[in-house]
Design an enzyme around this catalytic site. Structure first.
Site, PDB file in Angstrom:
ATOM      1  N   ASN A   9       0.872  -1.180   0.000  1.00 39.30           N
ATOM      2  CA  ASN A   9       0.000   0.000   0.000  1.00 39.30           C
ATOM      3  C   ASN A   9       0.904   1.223   0.000  1.00 39.30           C
ATOM      4  OD1 ASN A   9      -1.821   2.031   0.476  1.00 39.30           O
ATOM      5  ND2 ASN A   9      -2.278   1.437   2.589  1.00 39.30           N
ATOM      6  N   TRP A  10       1.006   1.837  -1.175  1.00 42.82           N
ATOM      7  CA  TRP A  10       1.936   2.968  -1.303  1.00 42.82           C
ATOM      8  C   TRP A  10       1.427   4.241  -0.617  1.00 42.82           C
ATOM      9  CZ3 TRP A  10       3.532   2.888  -7.223  1.00 42.82           C
ATOM     10  CH2 TRP A  10       4.259   1.712  -7.477  1.00 42.82           C
ATOM     11  N   LYS A  11       0.152   4.266  -0.346  1.00 38.92           N
ATOM     12  CA  LYS A  11      -0.473   5.480   0.227  1.00 38.92           C
ATOM     13  C   LYS A  11      -0.190   6.673  -0.690  1.00 38.92           C
ATOM     14  CE  LYS A  11      -0.007   3.364   4.689  1.00 38.92           C
ATOM     15  NZ  LYS A  11      -0.009   3.505   6.142  1.00 38.92           N
ATOM     16  N   HIS A  94      -9.569   0.961   4.777  1.00 43.81           N
ATOM     17  CA  HIS A  94      -8.273   1.162   5.449  1.00 43.81           C
ATOM     18  C   HIS A  94      -8.494   2.127   6.618  1.00 43.81           C
ATOM     19  CE1 HIS A  94      -4.185   2.420   6.271  1.00 43.81           C
ATOM     20  NE2 HIS A  94      -3.801   1.317   5.660  1.00 43.81           N
ATOM     21  N   GLU A  96      -6.916   4.566   7.685  1.00 46.51           N
ATOM     22  CA  GLU A  96      -6.730   5.990   7.398  1.00 46.51           C
ATOM     23  C   GLU A  96      -7.966   6.561   6.710  1.00 46.51           C
ATOM     24  OE1 GLU A  96      -2.930   5.548   5.466  1.00 46.51           O
ATOM     25  OE2 GLU A  96      -2.086   4.945   7.386  1.00 46.51           O
ATOM     26  N   GLU A 166      -5.432  -5.134  10.594  1.00 49.88           N
ATOM     27  CA  GLU A 166      -4.413  -4.099  10.801  1.00 49.88           C
ATOM     28  C   GLU A 166      -4.694  -3.368  12.102  1.00 49.88           C
ATOM     29  OE1 GLU A 166      -2.541  -2.739   6.935  1.00 49.88           O
ATOM     30  OE2 GLU A 166      -4.477  -1.742   6.989  1.00 49.88           O
ATOM     31  N   GLY A 172       2.271   2.167  10.653  1.00 45.91           N
ATOM     32  CA  GLY A 172       3.180   3.299  10.463  1.00 45.91           C
ATOM     33  C   GLY A 172       3.853   3.765  11.742  1.00 45.91           C
ATOM     34  N   SER A 211       3.289  -2.237  10.411  1.00 43.29           N
ATOM     35  CA  SER A 211       4.748  -2.278  10.609  1.00 43.29           C
ATOM     36  C   SER A 211       5.331  -3.662  10.373  1.00 43.29           C
ATOM     37  CB  SER A 211       5.125  -1.746  11.997  1.00 43.29           C
ATOM     38  OG  SER A 211       4.741  -0.389  12.095  1.00 43.29           O
ATOM     39  N   GLY A 232       2.764  -1.305   4.284  1.00 44.45           N
ATOM     40  CA  GLY A 232       2.820   0.119   3.984  1.00 44.45           C
ATOM     41  C   GLY A 232       4.250   0.544   3.693  1.00 44.45           C
ATOM     42  N   GLY A 233       4.913   1.136   4.688  1.00 38.76           N
ATOM     43  CA  GLY A 233       6.245   1.714   4.506  1.00 38.76           C
ATOM     44  C   GLY A 233       7.236   0.814   3.788  1.00 38.76           C
TER      45      GLY A 233
HETATM   46  C1  PEP Z   1      -0.838   0.025   6.050  1.00 39.70           C
HETATM   47  O1  PEP Z   1      -1.064   1.202   6.027  1.00 39.70           O
HETATM   48  O2  PEP Z   1      -1.626  -0.747   5.467  1.00 39.70           O
HETATM   49  C2  PEP Z   1       0.334  -0.459   6.763  1.00 39.70           C
HETATM   50  C3  PEP Z   1       0.351  -1.693   7.170  1.00 39.70           C
HETATM   51  O3  PEP Z   1       1.361   0.431   6.977  1.00 39.70           O
HETATM   52  P1  PEP Z   1       2.808   0.138   7.652  1.00 39.70           P
HETATM   53  O4  PEP Z   1       3.290  -1.167   7.090  1.00 39.70           O
HETATM   54  O5  PEP Z   1       3.652   1.289   7.240  1.00 39.70           O
HETATM   55  O6  PEP Z   1       2.566   0.051   9.109  1.00 39.70           O
END
Ligand code: PEP
Length: 251
Positions: A9-11, A94, A96, A166, A172, A211, A232-233
């Site tokens: 997920n590049w956001k 999601h 966010e 999640e 994040g 994470s 994500g990251g």
């Molecule tokens: C996400 O936003 O779906 C996510 C899991 O982010 P991160 O891996 O950066 O925690």
């Protein structure tokens, strides 16, 4: 036997050039293993990435999807538009989106249904905040998030969808759920489905997100009810994303 799946997920990150370079690096390093891999890119890059990914085994997905078919919904992108871009997946709900943009359990359910209408696999994101975990209501929150979708789309729809657990407090933040904490909720989700339909539950891919990194992916993916990750990251660099993808094989 459930096939592992890792989705990036590049956001709202990167540029068209960096996104194109990233998928090219992923393609260059991607081994043919028994697992699926996809990236959920910003809407405006889907058209170009669709061209780059044509004929490859790296899947494409969106980070959201409209809750309506078409019409006067300024700023929204419909399921049929995403289908034209060959999106195989759409993230729905999601955290966010839920916390910053007002997505409710009901609107998430509607988005989920729109994806299915176009044969796009909805990736239904569920999870509790830190406050909810501390109050001991994690399972209640997950129940409500799942129930809204099950009620609207039916339990059988989960034969064509994916669930991502999640924990919001782990997204994040660099704080990962421990393997046991994650497994506990994944198992809860699977048992919840099993109470209504054992076959759906057995085949449902449940991804962990929050994470997830190369150094913890393997242990998480080794848990019996964790079938891969929503990343994500660590999906923003080919090396770490591929390392996570490859971790699906040692579990
Ligand atoms: C996400 O936003 O779906 C996510 C899991 O982010 P991160 O891996 O950066 O925690």
């Amino acid at each position: 036997m459930r096939r592992p799946l890792v989705i990036g997920n590049w956001k709202m990150n990167g540029t068209l050039a960096s996104g194109t370079e990233l998928v090219n690096s992923i393609l260059a390093g991607m081994k043919a293993i028994e697992a699926d891999l996809a990236v959920c890119a910003p809407y405006v890059y889907l058209s170009e990435l669709n061209k780059v990914l044509a004929g490859t085994s790296l899947g494409l997905g969106s980070q959201n999807i409209a809750d309506q078919v078409s019409g006067a919904y300024t700023g929204e992108v419909s399921a049929s538009m995403l289908k034209e871009m060959n999106c195989s997946y759409a993230l729905v709900g999601h955290s966010e989106r839920r916390s910053y943009y007002g997505d409710t359990n009901e609107s998430v359910a509607a988005r989920y249904c729109q994806a299915l209408e176009q044969d796009i696999i909805p990736v239904l994101c569920v999870g509790e905040t830190l406050e909810e975990r501390e109050q001991g209501i994690t399972f209640k929150v997950i129940d409500e998030q799942l129930d809204a979708v099950i009620e609207k789309a039916g339990i059988e729809s989960f034969a064509k969808s994916v669930v991502a657990y999640e924990p919001v407090w782990a997204i994040g933040t660099g704080k990962t759920a421990t393997d046991d904490q994650a497994q506990e909720v994944h198992q809860y989700i699977r048992q919840r489905f099993a109470a209504q339909n054992a076959e759906i539950a057995e085949n449902l891919q449940i991804l962990y997100g929050g994470s997830c990194k190369p150094n913890n992916a393997q242990a998480l993916f080794a848990m019996p009810d964790i079938d891969g990750g929503l990343i994500g990251g660590a999906s923003l660099e080919a090396e770490s994303f591929l390392a996570i993808y490859n971790s699906t094989q040692s579990s």
